[in-house]
Structures are given as structure tokens and as C-alpha cells.
Write a protein that holds these residues in place. Sequence first.
Motif, PDB file in Angstrom:
ATOM      1  N   PRO A 103       0.842  -1.212   0.000  1.00 58.54           N
ATOM      2  CA  PRO A 103       0.000   0.000   0.000  1.00 58.54           C
ATOM      3  C   PRO A 103       0.872   1.256   0.000  1.00 58.54           C
ATOM      4  CG  PRO A 103      -0.612  -1.527   1.775  1.00 58.54           C
ATOM      5  CD  PRO A 103       0.682  -2.013   1.220  1.00 58.54           C
ATOM      6  N   SER A 104       0.476   2.229  -0.783  1.00 59.28           N
ATOM      7  CA  SER A 104       1.263   3.454  -0.907  1.00 59.28           C
ATOM      8  C   SER A 104       1.452   4.124   0.460  1.00 59.28           C
ATOM      9  CB  SER A 104       0.579   4.408  -1.889  1.00 59.28           C
ATOM     10  OG  SER A 104       1.466   5.390  -2.330  1.00 59.28           O
ATOM     11  N   ALA A 105       0.420   4.013   1.310  1.00 59.50           N
ATOM     12  CA  ALA A 105       0.492   4.680   2.615  1.00 59.50           C
ATOM     13  C   ALA A 105       1.599   4.111   3.498  1.00 59.50           C
ATOM     14  CB  ALA A 105      -0.860   4.547   3.329  1.00 59.50           C
ATOM     15  N   TYR A 106       2.024   2.883   3.217  1.00 56.69           N
ATOM     16  CA  TYR A 106       3.049   2.247   4.056  1.00 56.69           C
ATOM     17  C   TYR A 106       4.377   2.105   3.324  1.00 56.69           C
ATOM     18  CZ  TYR A 106      -1.026   1.134   6.856  1.00 56.69           C
ATOM     19  OH  TYR A 106      -2.162   1.239   7.609  1.00 56.69           O
ATOM     20  N   ALA A 107       4.556   2.875   2.265  1.00 58.20           N
ATOM     21  CA  ALA A 107       5.766   2.717   1.456  1.00 58.20           C
ATOM     22  C   ALA A 107       7.008   3.122   2.237  1.00 58.20           C
ATOM     23  CB  ALA A 107       5.647   3.554   0.196  1.00 58.20           C
ATOM     24  N   PRO A 108       8.065   2.349   2.138  1.00 63.23           N
ATOM     25  CA  PRO A 108       9.312   2.729   2.801  1.00 63.23           C
ATOM     26  C   PRO A 108       9.972   3.905   2.085  1.00 63.23           C
ATOM     27  CG  PRO A 108       9.566   0.623   1.649  1.00 63.23           C
ATOM     28  CD  PRO A 108       8.149   1.058   1.455  1.00 63.23           C
ATOM     29  N   ALA A 109      10.920   4.526   2.752  1.00 65.81           N
ATOM     30  CA  ALA A 109      11.668   5.629   2.143  1.00 65.81           C
ATOM     31  C   ALA A 109      12.637   5.071   1.108  1.00 65.81           C
ATOM     32  CB  ALA A 109      12.433   6.403   3.206  1.00 65.81           C
ATOM     33  N   ALA A 110      13.039   5.938   0.165  1.00 65.02           N
ATOM     34  CA  ALA A 110      13.967   5.509  -0.879  1.00 65.02           C
ATOM     35  C   ALA A 110      14.827   6.692  -1.286  1.00 65.02           C
ATOM     36  CB  ALA A 110      13.193   4.988  -2.091  1.00 65.02           C
ATOM     37  N   ASP A 111      15.895   6.408  -2.013  1.00 66.98           N
ATOM     38  CA  ASP A 111      16.788   7.482  -2.464  1.00 66.98           C
ATOM     39  C   ASP A 111      16.099   8.394  -3.475  1.00 66.98           C
ATOM     40  OD1 ASP A 111      18.837   6.406  -0.922  1.00 66.98           O
ATOM     41  OD2 ASP A 111      19.371   5.000  -2.509  1.00 66.98           O
ATOM     42  N   ARG A 112      15.278   7.765  -4.322  1.00 72.73           N
ATOM     43  CA  ARG A 112      14.543   8.564  -5.325  1.00 72.73           C
ATOM     44  C   ARG A 112      13.083   8.177  -5.270  1.00 72.73           C
ATOM     45  NH1 ARG A 112      16.705   8.656 -11.311  1.00 72.73           N
ATOM     46  NH2 ARG A 112      15.080  10.256 -11.329  1.00 72.73           N
ATOM     47  N   ARG A 113      12.218   9.114  -5.669  1.00 75.23           N
ATOM     48  CA  ARG A 113      10.786   8.848  -5.618  1.00 75.23           C
ATOM     49  C   ARG A 113      10.138   9.364  -6.894  1.00 75.23           C
ATOM     50  NH1 ARG A 113       6.578  12.442  -3.144  1.00 75.23           N
ATOM     51  NH2 ARG A 113       4.661  11.211  -3.237  1.00 75.23           N
ATOM     52  N   ILE A 114       9.249   8.555  -7.457  1.00 76.96           N
ATOM     53  CA  ILE A 114       8.410   9.001  -8.568  1.00 76.96           C
ATOM     54  C   ILE A 114       6.971   8.929  -8.082  1.00 76.96           C
ATOM     55  CG2 ILE A 114       7.536   8.405 -10.875  1.00 76.96           C
ATOM     56  CD1 ILE A 114      10.355   7.350 -11.536  1.00 76.96           C
ATOM     57  N   ASP A 115       6.275  10.063  -8.130  1.00 78.40           N
ATOM     58  CA  ASP A 115       4.872  10.122  -7.729  1.00 78.40           C
ATOM     59  C   ASP A 115       4.022   9.829  -8.961  1.00 78.40           C
ATOM     60  OD1 ASP A 115       2.296  10.783  -7.014  1.00 78.40           O
ATOM     61  OD2 ASP A 115       2.849  12.667  -6.006  1.00 78.40           O
ATOM     62  N   ALA A 116       3.342   8.685  -8.967  1.00 75.10           N
ATOM     63  CA  ALA A 116       2.543   8.306 -10.134  1.00 75.10           C
ATOM     64  C   ALA A 116       1.260   9.139 -10.235  1.00 75.10           C
ATOM     65  CB  ALA A 116       2.208   6.814 -10.093  1.00 75.10           C
ATOM     66  N   GLY A 117       0.942   9.869  -9.196  1.00 65.89           N
ATOM     67  CA  GLY A 117      -0.201  10.790  -9.267  1.00 65.89           C
ATOM     68  C   GLY A 117      -1.529  10.095  -9.513  1.00 65.89           C
ATOM     69  N   GLY A 118      -1.676   8.869  -9.004  1.00 70.90           N
ATOM     70  CA  GLY A 118      -2.933   8.152  -9.174  1.00 70.90           C
ATOM     71  C   GLY A 118      -3.062   7.401 -10.486  1.00 70.90           C
ATOM     72  N   ALA A 119      -2.024   7.443 -11.305  1.00 71.35           N
ATOM     73  CA  ALA A 119      -2.077   6.775 -12.608  1.00 71.35           C
ATOM     74  C   ALA A 119      -1.894   5.261 -12.470  1.00 71.35           C
ATOM     75  CB  ALA A 119      -0.992   7.338 -13.519  1.00 71.35           C
ATOM     76  N   ALA A 120      -2.123   4.566 -13.598  1.00 69.78           N
ATOM     77  CA  ALA A 120      -1.901   3.120 -13.652  1.00 69.78           C
ATOM     78  C   ALA A 120      -0.427   2.830 -13.930  1.00 69.78           C
ATOM     79  CB  ALA A 120      -2.770   2.492 -14.742  1.00 69.78           C
ATOM     80  N   VAL A 121       0.066   1.755 -13.317  1.00 70.34           N
ATOM     81  CA  VAL A 121       1.431   1.270 -13.558  1.00 70.34           C
ATOM     82  C   VAL A 121       1.341  -0.209 -13.888  1.00 70.34           C
ATOM     83  CG1 VAL A 121       3.644   0.753 -12.438  1.00 70.34           C
ATOM     84  CG2 VAL A 121       2.566   2.990 -12.097  1.00 70.34           C
ATOM     85  N   LEU A 122       2.079  -0.619 -14.921  1.00 68.03           N
ATOM     86  CA  LEU A 122       2.080  -2.032 -15.286  1.00 68.03           C
ATOM     87  C   LEU A 122       3.486  -2.497 -15.606  1.00 68.03           C
ATOM     88  CD1 LEU A 122       0.812  -2.362 -18.899  1.00 68.03           C
ATOM     89  CD2 LEU A 122       0.165  -0.371 -17.596  1.00 68.03           C
ATOM     90  N   PRO A 123       3.697  -3.824 -15.661  1.00 69.29           N
ATOM     91  CA  PRO A 123       5.020  -4.300 -16.042  1.00 69.29           C
ATOM     92  C   PRO A 123       5.356  -3.809 -17.448  1.00 69.29           C
ATOM     93  CG  PRO A 123       3.639  -6.114 -15.229  1.00 69.29           C
ATOM     94  CD  PRO A 123       2.747  -4.931 -15.421  1.00 69.29           C
ATOM     95  N   GLY A 124       6.631  -3.562 -17.713  1.00 72.27           N
ATOM     96  CA  GLY A 124       7.029  -3.219 -19.066  1.00 72.27           C
ATOM     97  C   GLY A 124       6.583  -4.308 -20.041  1.00 72.27           C
ATOM     98  N   PHE A 125       6.262  -3.896 -21.266  1.00 76.35           N
ATOM     99  CA  PHE A 125       5.831  -4.882 -22.258  1.00 76.35           C
ATOM    100  C   PHE A 125       6.996  -5.795 -22.638  1.00 76.35           C
ATOM    101  CE2 PHE A 125       2.972  -1.217 -23.215  1.00 76.35           C
ATOM    102  CZ  PHE A 125       1.792  -1.829 -22.811  1.00 76.35           C
ATOM    103  N   VAL A 126       6.663  -7.047 -22.914  1.00 78.37           N
ATOM    104  CA  VAL A 126       7.648  -8.031 -23.358  1.00 78.37           C
ATOM    105  C   VAL A 126       7.291  -8.386 -24.799  1.00 78.37           C
ATOM    106  CG1 VAL A 126       8.635 -10.319 -22.975  1.00 78.37           C
ATOM    107  CG2 VAL A 126       7.910  -8.911 -21.007  1.00 78.37           C
ATOM    108  N   ASP A 127       8.055  -7.846 -25.735  1.00 79.89           N
ATOM    109  CA  ASP A 127       7.807  -8.097 -27.160  1.00 79.89           C
ATOM    110  C   ASP A 127       8.676  -9.289 -27.563  1.00 79.89           C
ATOM    111  OD1 ASP A 127       7.388  -8.126 -29.846  1.00 79.89           O
ATOM    112  OD2 ASP A 127       7.923  -6.019 -30.198  1.00 79.89           O
TER     113      ASP A 127
END
Length: 397
Positions: free
Chosen positions: A43-67
Motif C-alpha cells: 500500500p502506498s500509505a506504508y511505502a518505505p523511504a527511498a533514495d529517489r521517488r516518482i509520484d505516479a499521481g494516481g495513474a496506472a502502472v504495469l510491467p514493461g511490455f515483453v515483445d
Amino acid sequence: MSGSLLIDNIGELVTNSPGNGPLGIRRDAAVLAEEGRVVWVGPSAYAPAADRRIDAGGAAVLPGFVDSHAHLVFAGDRAAEFAARMAGQPYTGGGIRTTVGATRAATDEELRATVRRLHGEALRQGTTTIEIKSGYGLTVADEARSLRIAAETSTETTFLGAHVVPAEYADRPDDYVGLVCGPMLAAAAPYAKWIDVFCERGAFDVDHARAILACGQAAGLGVRLHANQLGPGPGVQLGVELGAASVDHCTYLSDADVDALASTTVDWMCGSSTTTVATLLPGAEFSTRSPYPDARRLLDAGVTVALATDCNPGSSYTSSMPFCVALAVREMRMTPAEAVWAATAGGARALRRDDIGVLTPGARADLVVLDAPSHLHLAYRPGVPLIRQVIRNGVPQ
Ligand SMILES: [Zn+2]
């Protein structure tokens, strides 16, 4: 790479892990990557800290496509052939020889530049793993250099010396098969993971295909093949017989072909090494104005289905997996969820990989942030550039 990367505030995370539907969807999620691997999903609310952060802003995230099916090492294009086809000429596969001539005449640097350009295109459209075939050299030296150049870009390289019989062997195909199995395979194998044959009328018959694939297996290469694209034939069942990772195209299938493919699908929790995936390439049907394969029939029979681009200058000059997802949904009766799974986890299975196509701890940190709240938008908004950000090996591209 060093350091950790957190992607949080993900509205819809496609993990492809079992549970929560076929896509393993999690809401309000976050993913932590370290050293190129996913190390935490929760859950985003319990995410640990990290060196870098990308805020997806509520968007969808999926695995990279495998062609899992692309022909990127070539020279020239065949736009005029495409125009002629759209004006009514049928596709026969004969145009491959045009590209063979241009490829043989090209320098290494020209071929390398094309591979890099197309790989860059694919990456910008969310593809984080791409298989690359040879098959436009068709001499010992040209097949070996094609694979050497392909291997600079991908570890998923495929020797396709048996793409067509080149013009100089037109009246002695047995001699060409001997060349492919002998010195050409020996020169290609150090750069190749897979062997492939175009098993089709006008290309290689089933006996030649069996002989070539058996030689490749003996040299340590995995088997995949082009089969049943232009008409019914024995290619699919040959692939099952040989334990191929994938049979590709599958446009014209008998009930026995479907049964043979279904018989290979095993419970993935128990192992994956014997499944033969049906890889569908709707870009080819689009570009040749041909009937699409019946994905629904395969899925209903329990066959494991992948989607790939077949990117090549003749019959499918697209590098876009989102385009293939949209075609699969609109033209092949796949649900959006089935198409997204086939373009990610399905492609991974067609390459016998369990470290890509999923977003679970231990997987490679290859993921795509969409400019959309849901994976549904890939098919719902065709032709729209929805790939906001691509992360490969834990590194924003
Ligand atoms: Zn192909």
C-alpha cells in the motif's frame, strides 16, 4: 545501478501475480526497486523511504511490455510494397528477398543504427524486453553479424537462417538446409539463445523445419517457430512435438492444433518449462489486410497466449505493443485484461522467463507509468501516447 527507487501513489498497479483477477491488480499501491529488482510491493500509505521517488499521481502502472517476436536487423524499407498491397495486391512473403538484398549490402554501422532506432521506439512505447531475430542475411557471415549486432541490444536473440530460401539456393533447398544446420548454425550459435524457422508454404516444409530445429536444439538453442500464418499446416504441431517455447502467428488452426497447444499448458505454480505459448501478431494481419487469429478460441481452450509486434519492414512495421493490445481487443475478441496480460506476462512465458512481465518481489524492475488511470485505456484510447514514463532495470529512461 545504485540506490533505491520508489514509485508511489499508484492508482492501479498491474502485478500479474495470481489473485485479484488475471492481472493481480492492487489499488493505491507503491513499488520499491533496488539494484534493478523489485524488492517491495504494498500500500502506498506504508511505502518505505527511498533514495529517489516518482509520484505516479494516481495513474496506472504495469510491467514493461515483453515483445517476444521482432525482426530488427535489416536495411531499407518496403513502403512501396505496403502501398501496392493496400491497392489490392496479396501478401505472399516473397518481399523478404528484397530486404535480404538490402541487408547484405549494408554496413555493420547501418544495421546497428536501425536496431538502435527501433529499440528506442519500442522503449518509448513501454517495451522493456524485446526479442530480436536474424533472418535477412541468409549467408554464414551475414547471419552471424546480424546476431552479433542484435546481441548488443538484447539477450533474447534468435537465429532465423531459415526465414526463406535465398535466391541463390532456389533450385536446391536441401543444400540450403544443410548450410543452415552446418556452418551457419555454428557461426550464429555463439550470439543466439533461440532458433526459429518460417514453416509455411513457400518457405520451409515440415521435414526441413524439423531437421533445422533439431540441429538448433542439439547446439543448445531453444525452439520457437513461425507457423500457420498464411494457411493451415503442420507447423503448430511440430512446435508442440519439439517442446517449442512458442509458436508464432497461429492464424489458421485446426481443432487438433488447438488441442495440442492446450495440452502443453501446465499450472504455472508448478513449473513452466513445457508450455508452448501461442504468440499472436496482429500487426501482421493489420498490415497485410488478412483475417486475424481467433484468440478467443485459444483462450477458451486454455492455451497460453502472448502478443508481440512482429516488427519487420515487410509485413508489420510497427514497434508498438499498445497498438497490438488495441488490435487484440478490437479485432481478436480478447478482453483488455487478457490483452495486457498477453503483452506482458504472456510474452515473458513465450521467452520462458519468470523474472519479467510481473511486478512482484524478485522480478526485474521494468515498469511503465501510464498517462491514464487504468490499463483499460490502452485499448480504449488507441493511437494515443499513453506511456508517461518507462523504468527499466530500476532506472528511469
Ligand atoms: Zn516474424
